[in-house]
Design a protein around this motif. Structure first.
Motif, PDB file in Angstrom:
ATOM      1  N   LYS A 110       0.841  -1.203   0.000  1.00  0.00           N
ATOM      2  CA  LYS A 110       0.000   0.000   0.000  1.00  0.00           C
ATOM      3  C   LYS A 110       0.875   1.251   0.000  1.00  0.00           C
ATOM      4  O   LYS A 110       2.011   1.239   0.458  1.00  0.00           O
ATOM      5  N   LYS A 111       0.286   2.319  -0.496  1.00  0.00           N
ATOM      6  CA  LYS A 111       0.975   3.611  -0.457  1.00  0.00           C
ATOM      7  C   LYS A 111       0.770   4.231   0.914  1.00  0.00           C
ATOM      8  O   LYS A 111      -0.333   4.246   1.433  1.00  0.00           O
ATOM      9  N   VAL A 112       1.841   4.731   1.510  1.00  0.00           N
ATOM     10  CA  VAL A 112       1.780   5.352   2.831  1.00  0.00           C
ATOM     11  C   VAL A 112       2.554   6.670   2.799  1.00  0.00           C
ATOM     12  O   VAL A 112       3.452   6.858   1.972  1.00  0.00           O
ATOM     13  N   LYS A 113       2.168   7.571   3.710  1.00  0.00           N
ATOM     14  CA  LYS A 113       2.881   8.844   3.835  1.00  0.00           C
ATOM     15  C   LYS A 113       4.077   8.657   4.749  1.00  0.00           C
ATOM     16  O   LYS A 113       3.975   8.045   5.811  1.00  0.00           O
ATOM     17  N   GLU A 114       5.194   9.209   4.330  1.00  0.00           N
ATOM     18  CA  GLU A 114       6.391   9.252   5.155  1.00  0.00           C
ATOM     19  C   GLU A 114       6.695  10.723   5.387  1.00  0.00           C
ATOM     20  O   GLU A 114       6.733  11.502   4.439  1.00  0.00           O
ATOM     21  N   TRP A 115       6.874  11.114   6.649  1.00  0.00           N
ATOM     22  CA  TRP A 115       7.084  12.519   6.983  1.00  0.00           C
ATOM     23  C   TRP A 115       8.568  12.806   7.130  1.00  0.00           C
ATOM     24  O   TRP A 115       9.280  12.085   7.820  1.00  0.00           O
ATOM     25  N   ASN A 116       9.028  13.879   6.479  1.00  0.00           N
ATOM     26  CA  ASN A 116      10.426  14.275   6.532  1.00  0.00           C
ATOM     27  C   ASN A 116      10.531  15.743   6.918  1.00  0.00           C
ATOM     28  O   ASN A 116       9.784  16.580   6.388  1.00  0.00           O
ATOM     29  N   GLN A 117      11.456  16.045   7.821  1.00  0.00           N
ATOM     30  CA  GLN A 117      11.645  17.448   8.205  1.00  0.00           C
ATOM     31  C   GLN A 117      12.236  18.190   7.016  1.00  0.00           C
ATOM     32  O   GLN A 117      13.261  17.795   6.470  1.00  0.00           O
ATOM     33  N   SER A 118      11.558  19.265   6.612  1.00  0.00           N
ATOM     34  CA  SER A 118      12.022  20.026   5.456  1.00  0.00           C
ATOM     35  C   SER A 118      12.702  21.325   5.859  1.00  0.00           C
ATOM     36  O   SER A 118      13.517  21.841   5.103  1.00  0.00           O
ATOM     37  N   ALA A 119      12.352  21.860   7.039  1.00  0.00           N
ATOM     38  CA  ALA A 119      12.940  23.144   7.442  1.00  0.00           C
ATOM     39  C   ALA A 119      12.649  23.411   8.910  1.00  0.00           C
ATOM     40  O   ALA A 119      11.773  22.783   9.507  1.00  0.00           O
ATOM     41  N   THR A 120      13.398  24.344   9.455  1.00  0.00           N
ATOM     42  CA  THR A 120      13.080  24.941  10.753  1.00  0.00           C
ATOM     43  C   THR A 120      12.837  26.411  10.476  1.00  0.00           C
ATOM     44  O   THR A 120      13.678  27.072   9.872  1.00  0.00           O
ATOM     45  N   ILE A 121      11.669  26.894  10.874  1.00  0.00           N
ATOM     46  CA  ILE A 121      11.304  28.279  10.577  1.00  0.00           C
ATOM     47  C   ILE A 121      11.331  29.122  11.848  1.00  0.00           C
ATOM     48  O   ILE A 121      11.178  28.602  12.948  1.00  0.00           O
ATOM     49  N   ILE A 122      11.523  30.415  11.656  1.00  0.00           N
ATOM     50  CA  ILE A 122      11.396  31.391  12.734  1.00  0.00           C
ATOM     51  C   ILE A 122       9.971  31.927  12.642  1.00  0.00           C
ATOM     52  O   ILE A 122       9.498  32.262  11.553  1.00  0.00           O
ATOM     53  N   CYS A 123       9.276  31.988  13.773  1.00  0.00           N
ATOM     54  CA  CYS A 123       7.857  32.317  13.724  1.00  0.00           C
ATOM     55  C   CYS A 123       7.387  32.890  15.057  1.00  0.00           C
ATOM     56  O   CYS A 123       8.154  33.024  16.007  1.00  0.00           O
ATOM     57  N   TYR A 124       6.107  33.199  15.090  1.00  0.00           N
ATOM     58  CA  TYR A 124       5.404  33.537  16.319  1.00  0.00           C
ATOM     59  C   TYR A 124       4.185  32.631  16.368  1.00  0.00           C
ATOM     60  O   TYR A 124       3.444  32.519  15.386  1.00  0.00           O
ATOM     61  N   ALA A 125       3.971  31.950  17.483  1.00  0.00           N
ATOM     62  CA  ALA A 125       2.840  31.025  17.604  1.00  0.00           C
ATOM     63  C   ALA A 125       2.054  31.327  18.868  1.00  0.00           C
ATOM     64  O   ALA A 125       2.630  31.677  19.901  1.00  0.00           O
ATOM     65  N   ASN A 126       0.749  31.201  18.772  1.00  0.00           N
ATOM     66  CA  ASN A 126      -0.097  31.318  19.963  1.00  0.00           C
ATOM     67  C   ASN A 126      -1.339  30.456  19.800  1.00  0.00           C
ATOM     68  O   ASN A 126      -1.699  30.058  18.702  1.00  0.00           O
ATOM     69  N   ALA A 127      -1.963  30.143  20.923  1.00  0.00           N
ATOM     70  CA  ALA A 127      -3.144  29.289  20.920  1.00  0.00           C
ATOM     71  C   ALA A 127      -4.352  30.072  20.436  1.00  0.00           C
ATOM     72  O   ALA A 127      -4.470  31.274  20.665  1.00  0.00           O
ATOM     73  N   VAL A 128      -5.233  29.364  19.771  1.00  0.00           N
ATOM     74  CA  VAL A 128      -6.508  29.930  19.340  1.00  0.00           C
ATOM     75  C   VAL A 128      -7.567  29.230  20.166  1.00  0.00           C
ATOM     76  O   VAL A 128      -7.797  28.031  20.014  1.00  0.00           O
ATOM     77  N   SER A 129      -8.190  29.971  21.075  1.00  0.00           N
ATOM     78  CA  SER A 129      -9.204  29.358  21.925  1.00  0.00           C
ATOM     79  C   SER A 129     -10.553  29.436  21.241  1.00  0.00           C
ATOM     80  O   SER A 129     -10.828  30.346  20.473  1.00  0.00           O
ATOM     81  N   ARG A 130     -11.384  28.461  21.555  1.00  0.00           N
ATOM     82  CA  ARG A 130     -12.751  28.449  21.032  1.00  0.00           C
ATOM     83  C   ARG A 130     -13.675  28.819  22.170  1.00  0.00           C
ATOM     84  O   ARG A 130     -14.174  27.961  22.879  1.00  0.00           O
ATOM     85  N   ASN A 131     -13.858  30.104  22.380  1.00  0.00           N
ATOM     86  CA  ASN A 131     -14.750  30.540  23.452  1.00  0.00           C
ATOM     87  C   ASN A 131     -16.192  30.217  23.090  1.00  0.00           C
ATOM     88  O   ASN A 131     -16.606  30.382  21.958  1.00  0.00           O
TER      89      ASN A 131
END
Length: 134
Positions: A28-49
């Motif tokens: 069967k065909k399966v997905k294989e995950w490979n790290q492509s990059a490390t990025i500089i970013c800003y991340a925050n949680a999105v709450s579902r009020n």
């Protein structure tokens, strides 16, 4: 990149992209995950009020593992990608109960434009992946 946006990028994150390969055992065909990059970013949680339900339900919804996050970066990650190991000062921010970094699927993105209409960044919405392995 605008200096204003660049100054708020205080996190790093690993980006993974899939390649489809044949499973040698099942064929069967399966997905294989490979790290492509490390990025500089800003991340925050999105709450579902939620305004419906009891106060206890609202608190539970607000703090329930923060399944959605927002990541802003100069690098666009496509919607078939994953983001993990989001760090501040080399320490992961989102981790699973076993201590491994949480894996997020990129579900969409929009360009961030400056007042002149130039693309200065990308805002990506990510959801906690149901598969917490790469």
């Amino acid at each position: 990149m605008s200096c204003l946006f660049g100054s708020q990028y205080v996190h790093t994150a690993d980006v993974y992209l899939p390649t489809v390969v044949d499973n040698k055992i099942t064929g069967k065909k399966v997905k294989e995950w490979n790290q492509s990059a490390t990025i500089i970013c800003y991340a925050n949680a999105v709450s579902r009020n939620s305004i419906s339900g009891s106060a206890g339900e609202r608190v539970a919804t607000l703090y329930q593992r923060y399944t959605n996050i927002r990541v802003i970066s100069n690098e666009r990650v496509s919607t078939n990608g994953r983001i993990s190991n989001i760090c501040f000062n080399d320490e992961p921010i989102w981790v699973e109960d076993d201590g491994t970094p949480t894996i997020f699927d990129v579900t969409g993105y929009i360009p961030v434009l400056d007042i002149f209409g130039s693309n200065v960044a990308y805002e990506m919405i990510c959801e906690r992946s149901s598969e917490q392995n790469i």
